[in-house]
Design an enzyme around this catalytic site. Structure first.
Site, PDB file in Angstrom:
ATOM      1  N   HIS A  46     -28.263 -15.003  25.567  1.00 55.95           N
ATOM      2  CA  HIS A  46     -27.212 -14.848  26.563  1.00 55.95           C
ATOM      3  C   HIS A  46     -26.586 -16.180  26.980  1.00 55.95           C
ATOM      4  CE1 HIS A  46     -28.466 -10.767  26.699  1.00 55.95           C
ATOM      5  NE2 HIS A  46     -27.827 -10.469  27.812  1.00 55.95           N
TER       6      HIS A  46
ATOM      7  N   GLU B 154     -16.830  -4.238  25.012  1.00 56.00           N
ATOM      8  CA  GLU B 154     -15.940  -5.373  25.254  1.00 56.00           C
ATOM      9  C   GLU B 154     -14.667  -5.314  24.419  1.00 56.00           C
ATOM     10  OE1 GLU B 154     -20.079  -6.505  26.384  1.00 56.00           O
ATOM     11  OE2 GLU B 154     -19.174  -5.612  24.596  1.00 56.00           O
TER      12      GLU B 154
ATOM     13  N   HIS C 273       0.852  -1.196   0.000  1.00 59.43           N
ATOM     14  CA  HIS C 273       0.000   0.000   0.000  1.00 59.43           C
ATOM     15  C   HIS C 273       0.888   1.247   0.000  1.00 59.43           C
ATOM     16  CE1 HIS C 273      -2.330  -3.283   1.736  1.00 59.43           C
ATOM     17  NE2 HIS C 273      -3.436  -2.630   1.457  1.00 59.43           N
TER      18      HIS C 273
ATOM     19  N   HIS D 187      -4.021   3.261  -3.233  1.00 59.70           N
ATOM     20  CA  HIS D 187      -4.141   2.823  -1.840  1.00 59.70           C
ATOM     21  C   HIS D 187      -3.552   1.441  -1.626  1.00 59.70           C
ATOM     22  CE1 HIS D 187      -5.957   1.148   1.795  1.00 59.70           C
ATOM     23  NE2 HIS D 187      -6.247   2.369   2.193  1.00 59.70           N
TER      24      HIS D 187
END
Length: 673
Positions: free
Chosen positions: A473, A411, A29, A264
């Site tokens: 859950h 998280e 890149h 890129h």
């Protein structure tokens, strides 16, 4: 040559080297590296403080690269520092090279972090900034006065993790964190305007950041922004540098190749490469050169650094003489060795949930490991990391004397920041959430494993027994996923992660002992929400250090071996009595860590789980979770869960789904028949 002209020449030198690395490798890149060259040149030649003779000096500034695809920029700038040779640059992306496609942590070469999926790198930086503040609160300004620099791109700003980092760094007032946002408006497949329209500056201001917007290719503006950032006392700083993708690049026909999506993620190629190198003042037939004036610039900085570091080390030595106890403690904290912990006073309550037993261990760690930080994603009173919190206070803006990191509901951000704290050095970290939410943490877990960062993951609510919360859950497939990481080797040949699912409260203590002794790889705990019956009296808990061990039935010729981890072990114990009443010779094996068990001598493995004996496995997860231990074929059977869970009290679910001693008896009898 005046200062501005020299800085432009140095940046062009970085551009030439970066584009040439990609061209020679036929992969990489170049565009972003060429656009960002001005910032990294100013930072490295004028601001970044490090010891040229000691890359691991604890007082150094840290630089964390988020967009790892811009590695040619970093490697080229580090070559100007003398950290890489020009030959190293020419081996970009090749086998055995110190210059891989994305940077991998290598302090000798000045690389602080492995750059993974976008967004994680700047989260590591934010974590390092927390660690620096934490250590400053304990050791003082003389020892901890460095800055944390981060480099982020448009893609990193878009990744959701940037919200977590922005929120937490602003809330905590991390004024030691200085982040450069390379805003070039070009991505791999589109211009940024196609996918983002928000006002990034206002977004970060709302998060309580000091925001400066500059021409990111103007060395004078970059220098002034860095000076202002160093003066900021209350907030982290975001420098938005409006840069030009592939700055200086020309197409085959000699027209501008700047601000082009094609630059890129691919080499410039052919005449475009040749025209570009010439335009930047280089020789396409001999591009791997450091210009004499540029070498002098970096040689001058080298001399400045030797003087700066000598003065800093003189002050550090005086501090150490004045504070011998603290100095010894600091040395231990940065040694990478396991802390010395006295576990003798721990007394677990029979029948406690293993999350509660973990809380007891965390309380001991809070008292005995003064450089430990524990975190939770808004669940401390449920994942029971509050066992640690009850012995300390939370980290807050202006006061880092506590040791608990309240991450809020984030998280992935929490995990990456905890990893970053350990990348900084001097601290050890643990973090908690529900096991089902480990799905949000997998990218961080993988990076910790790859970098061999011994962070501790604490996952409670380990099974369908979460009960009334329902299938959203209730983890079912998660343990199989984490156990796969236990089978994956890192580049040192170690299990990439150590996983523990303890069978009762006392086995939890043994697992925590092993976790704190593990300073080579991450450790993960899988802990129960519900109470778990204590294993039979006189259980040899110390054998848990071998990963799997005989809980009951150690006679040499069992008819069947029952195998499980976690709370299912006590279910096997409950079923075994009925089997013995029928004359079946039963052995029960607890296997908290399959990876650790497979490291034992073959003789031990065969003694615990002889190949010729039938084996019955019980798991609250997918049956495949135990296949590596129980095996496949006519001598093996695994009872597990093949579907999502259901919403009901856990005792009802145990009955409905067959996780009872009575059903173990029926299943094993049918298997033996």
């Amino acid at each position: 040559m005046n200062s501005t002209a020299l800085m432009n020449l140095a940046a062009d030198n970085i551009r030439i080297l970066a584009a040439s690395m990609v061209e020679k490798a036929k992969s990489g890149h170049p565009g972003g590296a060429m656009g960002g060259a001005d910032f990294i040149n100013v930072l490295f030649s004028e601001f970044l403080v490090y010891d040229p003779n000691d890359p691991d000096w604890s007082g150094r500034d840290r630089f964390y690269l988020d967009p790892g695809h811009m590695s040619p920029m970093l490697y080229s700038a580090l070559a100007l520092q003398g950290r890489f040779t020009l030959e190293d640059l020419q081996q970009f992306r090749q086998w055995g090279s110190p210059t891989p496609g994305h940077p991998e942590r290598d302090l000798l070469h000045g690389i602080e972090n492995t750059s993974g999926p976008l967004g994680q790198g700047h989260a590591f930086a934010a974590g390092a900034a927390v660690a620096e503040k934490f250590l400053e609160a304990r050791l003082g300004k003389t020892m901890m006065q460095h800055k944390i620099y981060a480099y982020i791109s448009d893609g990193g700003i878009q990744e959701e993790i940037s919200q977590g980092v922005g929120r937490l760094a602003g809330t905590l007032g991390l004024n030691n964190l200085i982040m450069f946002y390379d805003s070039n408006d070009i991505q791999l497949s589109t211009e940024c305007g196609v996918v983002m329209a928000e006002n990034t500056a206002e977004k970060y201001k709302a998060w309580n950041w000091n925001v400066l917007t500059i021409d990111g290719n103007n060395p004078d503006e970059i220098r002034e922004a860095l000076r202002l950032a160093l003066q900021e006392e209350q907030r982290p700083t975001l420098i938005i540098g409006n840069t030009t993708m592939a700055k200086g690049a020309l197409k085959d026909d000699g027209t501008s190749y700047e601000h082009n999506v094609k630059t890129h993620g691919a080499p410039l190629g052919g005449e475009a490469y040749i025209n570009t190198i010439k335009n930047l003042g280089g020789d396409p037939t001999n591009p791997f050169v450091i210009f004499e004036e540029v070498q002098q610039l970096y040689n001058s900085r080298h001399k400045e650094l030797l003087q700066i570091v000598a003065e800093r080390r003189k002050a550090e030595n005086l501090w150490a003489e004045t504070n011998p106890a603290l100095a010894k403690q600091k040395e231990e904290w940065f040694s990478g060795k396991a802390p010395i912990i006295n576990w003798e006073g721990i007394q677990q309550n029979a029948g406690d949930a293993t999350r509660v037993a973990s809380a007891t261990c965390l309380g001991v760690l809070a008292e005995q490991v003064p450089n430990m930080i524990c975190a939770s994603a808004d669940l401390s009173n449920s994942d029971k990391t509050d066992g640690f919190l009850k012995k300390t206070t939370s980290l807050v803006k202006g006061d880092f004397s506590g040791a608990f990191f309240q991450a809020g509901v984030s998280e992935l951000t929490m995990a990456c920041m905890c990893i970053g704290m350990m990348l900084h050095g001097g601290v050890t970290t643990a973090m908690g959430t529900f096991f089902v939410f480990s799905d949000y943490m997998k990218p961080a877990l993988r990076m910790a494993a790859l970098m061999r960062v011994p962070v501790k993951f604490i996952w409670s609510h380990d099974s369908f027994r979460v009960g009334e919360d329902g299938p959203t859950h209730e983890p079912v497939e998660q343990e199989a996923q984490i156990r796969l990481m236990e089978k994956l080797k890192n580049h040192k040949g170690q299990d990439s992660i150590r996983v523990f699912r303890p069978a009762d409260a006392d086995e939890t203590t043994e697992c925590w002992k092993m976790a704190m002794e593990n300073v080579d790889t991450p450790t993960a705990f899988i802990l129960s929400r519900q109470g778990v019956d204590k294993l039979p009296e006189n259980n040899p808990y110390s054998n848990a250090t071998k990963g799997a061990y005989i809980v009951a039935g150690s006679d040499e010729n069992p008819d069947v071996i029952l195998v499980a981890s976690g709370s299912e072990v006590s279910t096997l114990v409950a079923g075994a009595q009925s089997l013995r009443n029928d004359g079946v010779k039963v052995r029960i094996v607890s296997c908290p860590s399959e990876g650790l068990f497979r490291q034992q001598p073959i003789e031990y493995q065969e003694a615990v789980l002889p190949e010729s004996v039938k084996k019955f496995g019980l798991t609250a997860g997918l049956p495949v979770t135990l296949e590596g231990i129980v095996g496949l074929g006519k001598n093996s059977k695994i009872f597990g869960l093949n579907s999502f869970g259901y919403s009901a009290p856990f005792k009802v679910l145990n009955e409905k789904l067959g996780y009872t001693g009575e059903n173990v008896y029926r299943e094993v009898k049918a298997f033996l028949a």
